[in-house]
Design an enzyme around this catalytic site. Structure first.
Site, short mmCIF file in Angstrom:
data_model
loop_
_atom_site.label_atom_id
_atom_site.label_comp_id
_atom_site.label_asym_id
_atom_site.label_seq_id
_atom_site.Cartn_x
_atom_site.Cartn_y
_atom_site.Cartn_z
N SER A 113 0.83 -1.20 0.00
CA SER A 113 0.00 0.00 0.00
C SER A 113 0.87 1.25 0.00
O SER A 113 1.79 1.37 0.82
CB SER A 113 -0.90 -0.01 1.23
OG SER A 113 -1.35 1.28 1.57
N LYS A 188 2.76 0.02 -9.60
CA LYS A 188 2.61 -1.44 -9.56
C LYS A 188 1.14 -1.83 -9.49
O LYS A 188 0.71 -2.82 -10.09
CB LYS A 188 3.37 -2.01 -8.37
CG LYS A 188 3.31 -3.54 -8.27
CD LYS A 188 3.90 -4.23 -9.48
CE LYS A 188 3.76 -5.77 -9.42
NZ LYS A 188 4.63 -6.37 -8.41
N LYS A 256 -4.71 -9.12 -3.02
CA LYS A 256 -4.05 -8.03 -2.29
C LYS A 256 -3.66 -6.90 -3.24
O LYS A 256 -3.94 -5.72 -2.97
CB LYS A 256 -2.80 -8.57 -1.58
CG LYS A 256 -1.86 -7.52 -1.02
CD LYS A 256 -0.66 -8.14 -0.35
CE LYS A 256 0.32 -8.77 -1.31
NZ LYS A 256 1.21 -7.79 -1.98
#
Length: 305
Positions: A113, A188, A256
């Site tokens: 994150s 990403k 995720k």
């Protein structure tokens, strides 16, 4: 404020933690780029098991007993661990990196994150009085790219620490600074959205083609030469034909990664229907027990619907 020396201060010692499918070949490439009169002076590693690092040690890497010891021997430390909890454990746990007295750039190459990364950076800077800072540098290219040293490396961070790590990361592929800390993480997330959407489209098209009686291998070879061609199709197409879902990267990690993409979309008030759809698909296939298999397993999931 960082107290790091300028980037042109000379050869650097590189440490690495996280010697899995991606980290091990990256470390080997760092070793190949090291030596006298090279930008990388030496490479030191640590991990839970020294035996698992035998190939690296045989190739010339040094071993450190703890993250703290590794930090003491390094100017640049690369972390290729799964997520921020593992980053925090390495940095702030017993005998952690933050206990070292050295000046250090810590490169987080995991997919994490962006907001969480900035929180960890603030804690690290405060706890080390600016001696240590984070740079984020997630990678794309899979194990094939890690082995070949051709990874795309998405870098975020302050100009000075980034300047120190770019020559190091060049041993593993093509690094590019995209902005301040967190820019690499957002890049990403965008990358993973494209990969997941492409893989999903290939899987759905493959099921349609197979059920229509087409030769799937011939079709995918043909598509690779046209507008439908992609790196994803090139590397995953044969797996679909052969039903080979042996993991090079587990599909469950996409849940995720796409959550980080969803957070970035929310932060920028972006409506992302494709993101929502592919995130749901990877969540469902993981719940179905397929998450430990390769990303290509979405082909099996689509075929089961």
């Amino acid at each position: 404020m960082s107290t790091l020396p300028p980037a042109e201060s000379g050869p650097v010692s590189v440490g690495m933690i996280g010697l899995g499918n991606m980290g091990l070949p990256m470390a080997l490439n760092l070793l190949r780029a090291s030596g006298p009169d090279r930008h990388i002076r030496k490479v030191t590693v640590t991990g839970r098991s020294r035996e698992r690092s035998a190939a690296l040690l045989a190739a010339g890497a040094a071993w450190a007993g703890t993250p703290r010891e590794l930090a003491e021997q390094s100017d640049v430390l690369i972390l290729m661990v799964p997520d921020l909890p593992q980053v925090e454990e390495v940095l702030f746990g017993p005998d952690g990196v933050a206990e070292a007295s050295t000046e250090l750039v810590v490169v987080v190459s995991a997919t994490v994150s962006a907001a969480g990364l900035r929180t960890v950076d603030a804690r690290l800077r405060h706890g080390t009085h600016g001696r240590m800072v984070l740079v984020d540098a997630p990678v794309s290219g899979g194990t094939e790219g890690a082995e070949a040293g051709t990874l795309s490396i998405m870098v975020g961070g302050d100009v000075e620490p980034v300047a120190r790590v770019l020559p190091v990361l060049s041993a593993c592929g093509s690094p590019l600074r995209l902005g301040p800390l967190g820019a690499g993480a957002v890049a990403k997330a965008c990358n993973q959205l494209i990969v997941a959407a492409t893989m999903s489209a290939i899987a759905e098209a493959s099921v349609i083609a197979e059920r229509s009686g087409l030769d799937l291998g011939a079709l995918l070879d043909l598509l690779q030469g046209g507008y439908a061609g992609s790196r994803v199709l090139e590397t995953k197409g044969r797996r679909l034909v052969e039903r080979d879902y042996t993991p090079t990267g587990a599909a469950k990690f996409m849940v995720k990664d796409l959550s980080f993409a969803a957070a970035a979309a929310a932060d920028t008030r972006t409506v992302a229907p494709t993101l929502a759809a592919v995130r749901e698909s990877f969540l469902r296939l993981t719940e179905a027990g397929l998450g430990d298999q390769d990303l290509a397993v979405i082909h099996r999931y689509v075929g089961s619907l």
